[in-house]
Design an enzyme around this catalytic site. Structure first.
Site, PDB file in Angstrom:
ATOM      1  N   ASP A  36       0.203  -4.813   5.020  1.00 36.33           N
ATOM      2  CA  ASP A  36      -1.140  -4.501   4.943  1.00 36.33           C
ATOM      3  C   ASP A  36      -2.126  -5.683   4.297  1.00 36.33           C
ATOM      4  O   ASP A  36      -3.328  -5.599   4.036  1.00 36.33           O
ATOM      5  CB  ASP A  36      -1.238  -3.347   3.791  1.00 36.33           C
TER       6      ASP A  36
ATOM      7  N   ASP B   8       1.004  -1.158  -0.031  1.00 35.43           N
ATOM      8  CA  ASP B   8       0.025  -0.001   0.048  1.00 35.43           C
ATOM      9  C   ASP B   8       0.853   1.161  -0.156  1.00 35.43           C
ATOM     10  O   ASP B   8       1.455   1.602   0.865  1.00 35.43           O
ATOM     11  CB  ASP B   8      -1.014   0.020   0.991  1.00 35.43           C
TER      12      ASP B   8
ATOM     13  N   ARG C 109     -10.886  -0.706   2.862  1.00 39.02           N
ATOM     14  CA  ARG C 109     -12.214  -0.668   2.855  1.00 39.02           C
ATOM     15  C   ARG C 109     -12.916  -0.748   1.571  1.00 39.02           C
ATOM     16  O   ARG C 109     -13.894  -1.389   1.293  1.00 39.02           O
ATOM     17  CB  ARG C 109     -12.760   0.423   3.713  1.00 39.02           C
TER      18      ARG C 109
ATOM     19  N   LYS D  64       1.888   7.893   1.079  1.00 43.66           N
ATOM     20  CA  LYS D  64       2.166   7.931   2.490  1.00 43.66           C
ATOM     21  C   LYS D  64       3.525   8.651   2.475  1.00 43.66           C
ATOM     22  O   LYS D  64       4.427   8.066   2.002  1.00 43.66           O
ATOM     23  CB  LYS D  64       2.299   6.383   3.156  1.00 43.66           C
TER      24      LYS D  64
END
EC number: 3.4.11.1
Length: 520
Positions: free
Chosen positions: A313, A293, A377, A300
């Site tokens: 992740d 990720d 999600r 990030k």
């Protein structure tokens, strides 16, 4: 396996196997490399003649002509938790004796698991090939089975070291462990076998998490899942969906996350069916499977973002597949289990999803992407819809979903979110038996206001306040009201920073929960 970036390939290693034997013998009679005695602070009480009052310590000390009492005093061993001392004393059948501090008492699975890890530590330090473990205080009959299981699990997991990516790695020398004073017979042997099965499932999960993203791509994760199914082909089937098949199922939310990566997505679906008898309950275990990720366009950055650790992740999928491996060994009756992982990477490219995009999940709901780093999600949304379509009664999903949950609960426990009190009780009880820590968090429906969009049915993140709760409320939109559902946010306990390793968190709880739902 194809060549990877950097030409890295893991060394092929099998998990280190240990032979466990339950015995009821006098500790003086035991012969081997190291005798480990678990000692509470009360066990060290002495009489007026400076002799141990505890029967086991007194017997060993008498056999050693008082040397045990003398040396333990000189070493300032008080029995406090985490304290240990290893003594090489003549006169016993064992080459060494180790005293492990247990604090005031030892009764919980967590405490016995910690004792097992301590046994592993002293065995490695002394390069022992054989060990025995006994408690100075006797174990109650009603807790012997759960205690022996936690103890064995602690030893197996305590010995684990992942050397697959080191040019030189050393295997543990310990091969045989005798467990004294916990009973003998078929029930104890069954519990020891169960502990081993679950522990090797945890180790499989740890190895998946530890695998770097240039090795463990979505395709390789799917290969590992398929290997589990083929190993236990008498009870497992595997169905790996490619990108085109996912498009046919209208998995727009999942595929949007995968769109930027050169490594295509693989949707994993394993099904366990018991070898005999009818199925009474159908369960689904859904794991987040982001093999890396980057955060996408909301990349990030900055201190504390831990982008270099984002191989973990997929910790939710590691828990699910580790549980699958254990369940393939245990073969619980009366329960059908679906193991589901939407595996992909969240990368950056001209084909990737952008902040502000509107995507459509497989249940028809639309999502405005206001943060590409809230991608887990989005993959789980389509995985949960898929799980519901399998006709299951209960779903538990696991994900390294939010930093907010880590802020709330730290790194030792996971948060659980469910509208079902019954399911909460089931899973919490399973976690207590397994020694993993869960804490129930609120599903505050009023927080859904933060998830509303002006152009779509919802946004994918509601901001910092209550972030783990709004994430769970988002997932709830993709679960049928007819299905009992729980979300486990395991972002905290997925990684052990001190050991620089994945933990395999969740495997033991999932297996316990499946067992409880079986007819065994």
């Amino acid at each position: 396996m194809a060549h990877t970036l950097g030409l890295t390939q893991p060394n092929s290693t099998e998990p280190h196997k240990i032979s466990f034997t339950a015995k009821e013998i006098d500790v003086i009679e035991w012969k081997g490399d190291i005798l480990v005695v678990g000692v509470t602070e009360k066990d060290l009480a002495k009489d007026g003649n400076s002799k141990f009052e505890n029967p086991i310590l007194s017997k060993v000390d008498a056999h050693l002509s008082g040397l045990l009492a003398q040396v333990s005093s000189e070493e300032d061993f008080t029995g406090k938790p985490g304290q240990s001392t290893v003594l090489r004393l003549p006169g016993l059948g064992s080459k060494r004796i180790a005293l492990i501090g247990l604090g005031q008492s030892v009764s919980s699975p967590v405490a016995f698991h910690s004792l097992g890890e301590a046994v592993a530590t002293v065995s490695k330090a002394s390069q022992s090939t054989s060990a025995a473990i006994v408690l100075a205080s006797s174990v109650s009959d009603e807790s012997k089975l759960s205690s022996v299981s936690a103890l064995a699990s602690g030893i197996v997991l305590g010995l684990f070291e992942d050397g697959r990516y080191k040019s030189e790695s050393k295997k543990p020398s310990l091969k045989a462990v005798d467990i004294i004073g916990f009973g003998t017979g078929a029930e104890v042997e069954k519990k020891l076998k169960y502990a081993e099965d679950v522990s090797y499932g945890v180790i499989f999960g740890r190895e998946l998490i530890n695998s770097p993203a240039n090795v463990l791509t979505p395709a390789v994760l799917a290969e590992e899942a398929a290997k589990v199914a083929s190993t236990y082909s008498d009870v497992f089937t595997a169905n790996i969906l490619n990108e085109e098949q996912c498009k046919e199922l209208k998995m727009g939310s999942y595929l949007a996350v995968a769109a930027a990566s050169a490594n295509p997505p693989h949707f994993i679906h394993l099904v366990y069916k018991p070898p005999n008898g009818s199925v009474k309950t159908k369960l689904a275990l859904v794991g987040k499977g982001l093999t890396f990720d980057s955060g996408g366009y909301n990349i990030k950055t900055g201190p504390g973002c831990s982008i270099e650790l984002m191989k973990f992740d997929m910790g939710g999928s590691a828990a699910v597949l580790g549980a699958a491996k254990a369940i393939g060994e245990i073969k619980p009756p009366g329960v059908e289990v679906h193991f589901i992982v939407a595996a992909c990477e969240n990368m950056i490219s001209g084909t990737g999803m952008r902040p502000g995009d509107v995507i459509t999940a497989s249940n028809g709901k639309t999502i405005e992407v206001n943060n590409t780093d809230a991608e887990g999600r989005l993959t789980l949304a389509d995985a949960l819809v898929y799980a519901c379509n399998q006709g299951v009664d209960k779903i538990v999903d696991l994900a390294t979903l939010t930093g907010a949950c880590v802020i709330a609960l730290g790194t030792s426990m996971a948060g659980i979110y469910t509208p079902s009190d019954e399911l909460a009780k089931e899973v919490i009880a399973a976690s207590e038996r397994s020694g993993e820590k869960l804490w129930r968090m609120p599903l505050e429906e009023s927080y859904w206001e933060m998830m509303k969009s002006g152009v779509a049915d919802m946004v994918n993140t509601g901001g910092r306040a209550g972030g783990s709760i709004t994430a769970a409320l988002f997932l709830k939109q993709f679960v049928s009201e007819k299905v009992q559902w729980m979300h486990i946010d395991m972002a905290g306990p997925v990684w052990n920073e001190k050991k620089k390793s994945g933990t395999g968190f969740g495997v033991a709880t999932l297996v316990e929960w499946v067992q409880k739902n079986s007819s065994s």
